[in-house]
Design a protein around this motif. Structure first.
Motif, PDB file in Angstrom:
ATOM      1  N   VAL A  21      33.266  27.922  42.343  1.00 36.51           N
ATOM      2  CA  VAL A  21      33.610  28.046  40.928  1.00 36.51           C
ATOM      3  C   VAL A  21      32.729  27.104  40.117  1.00 36.51           C
ATOM      4  N   ASP A  77      32.659  30.721  36.043  1.00 37.98           N
ATOM      5  CA  ASP A  77      32.118  31.832  36.819  1.00 37.98           C
ATOM      6  C   ASP A  77      32.283  31.580  38.311  1.00 37.98           C
ATOM      7  N   VAL A  78      32.547  32.656  39.045  1.00 35.51           N
ATOM      8  CA  VAL A  78      32.752  32.565  40.493  1.00 35.51           C
ATOM      9  C   VAL A  78      31.573  33.205  41.217  1.00 35.51           C
ATOM     10  N   GLN A 122      42.238  36.596  35.726  1.00 32.77           N
ATOM     11  CA  GLN A 122      41.698  37.820  36.349  1.00 32.77           C
ATOM     12  C   GLN A 122      41.027  37.533  37.691  1.00 32.77           C
ATOM     13  N   TRP A 123      41.192  36.327  38.202  1.00 30.06           N
ATOM     14  CA  TRP A 123      40.513  35.913  39.441  1.00 30.06           C
ATOM     15  C   TRP A 123      40.776  36.884  40.584  1.00 30.06           C
ATOM     16  N   ILE A 168      39.831  28.616  37.101  1.00 29.18           N
ATOM     17  CA  ILE A 168      40.025  29.954  37.646  1.00 29.18           C
ATOM     18  C   ILE A 168      40.787  30.769  36.609  1.00 29.18           C
ATOM     19  N   SER A 169      40.272  31.954  36.281  1.00 30.75           N
ATOM     20  CA  SER A 169      40.865  32.753  35.218  1.00 30.75           C
ATOM     21  C   SER A 169      42.071  33.536  35.731  1.00 30.75           C
ATOM     22  N   GLN A 173      48.451  35.236  37.536  1.00 31.65           N
ATOM     23  CA  GLN A 173      47.411  36.239  37.710  1.00 31.65           C
ATOM     24  C   GLN A 173      47.872  37.609  37.207  1.00 31.65           C
ATOM     25  N   GLU A 200      39.159  40.307  40.202  1.00 33.27           N
ATOM     26  CA  GLU A 200      37.735  40.286  40.537  1.00 33.27           C
ATOM     27  C   GLU A 200      37.523  40.218  42.046  1.00 33.27           C
ATOM     28  N   LEU A 201      38.328  39.401  42.735  1.00 32.08           N
ATOM     29  CA  LEU A 201      38.193  39.300  44.188  1.00 32.08           C
ATOM     30  C   LEU A 201      38.525  40.612  44.885  1.00 32.08           C
TER      31      LEU A 201
END
Length: 205
Positions: A129, A135-136, A109-110, A106-107, A33, A113-114
């Motif tokens: 997901v 997309d989340v 950048q997950w 899951i990217s 991440q 974003e969270l």
């Protein structure tokens, strides 16, 4: 520093058993991440495949990874929930993410974003997901009790429709792929949610 300026910290907690292939495919993504303030906690439920060896290798290479072990003699009714409880005890961050190592897409950048949602006045976030797009989608709740009431009502309606009667505890059984909860509420969450191996919860209808 106000809440909107503070970057939240995360502990990603997963539990595995004989999932060396899933770990090899997805753990590097979770450990890669772009976000700075997080740790990865893996609870091994007495795997008999190469999961343990893979985790040792990854732990040697990445100081974000912490691993622990649930012995085979622990024959509690819900071993997965016990495994998550062990992960919570090992956590040192503000937020706990209960995740499933089989969840793809899951990217990197997950967590970034969270973090935008975690800076808001929520206690619980339920995440889904999209397996095709990555997309989340999140459902947010201000507190555990409110979430319990809403989801329990949905379960009650569903069970009545199926003529099976109402079950008292929340059953994790449909389409959510991860759960994010404030660390001081994580044990309370596990009391209400009957955790399945897939770590999923019922949708509201």
């Amino acid at each position: 520093m106000n809440m909107s300026e503070k970057k939240p910290s995360f502990s990603i907690v997963i539990a595995v058993r004989d999932q060396a292939e899933d770990l090899s495919a997805n753990l590097p993504i979770l450990l890669g991440q772009t976000y700075d303030n997080y740790e990865m906690i893996v609870v091994d439920e007495s795997s008999t495949d190469d999961s343990g060896d893979f985790l040792k290798q990854q732990k040697a290479e990445n100081d974000r990874l912490y691993t622990t072990f649930l012995p085979t003699y622990q024959f509690q009714r819900n071993r997965r929930r016990l495994a998550y409880s062990i992960g919570v005890k090992a956590s040192k961050k503000e937020w706990i993410i209960f995740a499933d190592i089989t969840t793809p897409s899951i990217s990197e950048q997950w967590l970034e974003e969270l973090s935008e949602f975690a800076c808001q006045p929520w206690t619980l976030l339920l995440g889904f997901v999209n397996k095709k797009t990555g997309d989340v989608r999140l459902k947010t709740y201000e507190d555990i009790e409110k979430a319990r009431q809403i989801i329990t009502k949905a379960e009650r309606r569903r069970e009545n429709e199926n003529h099976h009667g109402w079950i008292q505890h929340l059953q994790l059984g449909t389409n959510y792929d991860f759960i994010v909860v404030r660390a001081d509420q994580a044990h309370e969450l596990l009391r209400f949610f009957m955790v399945s191996p897939k770590l999923q919860v019922p949708k509201e209808h």
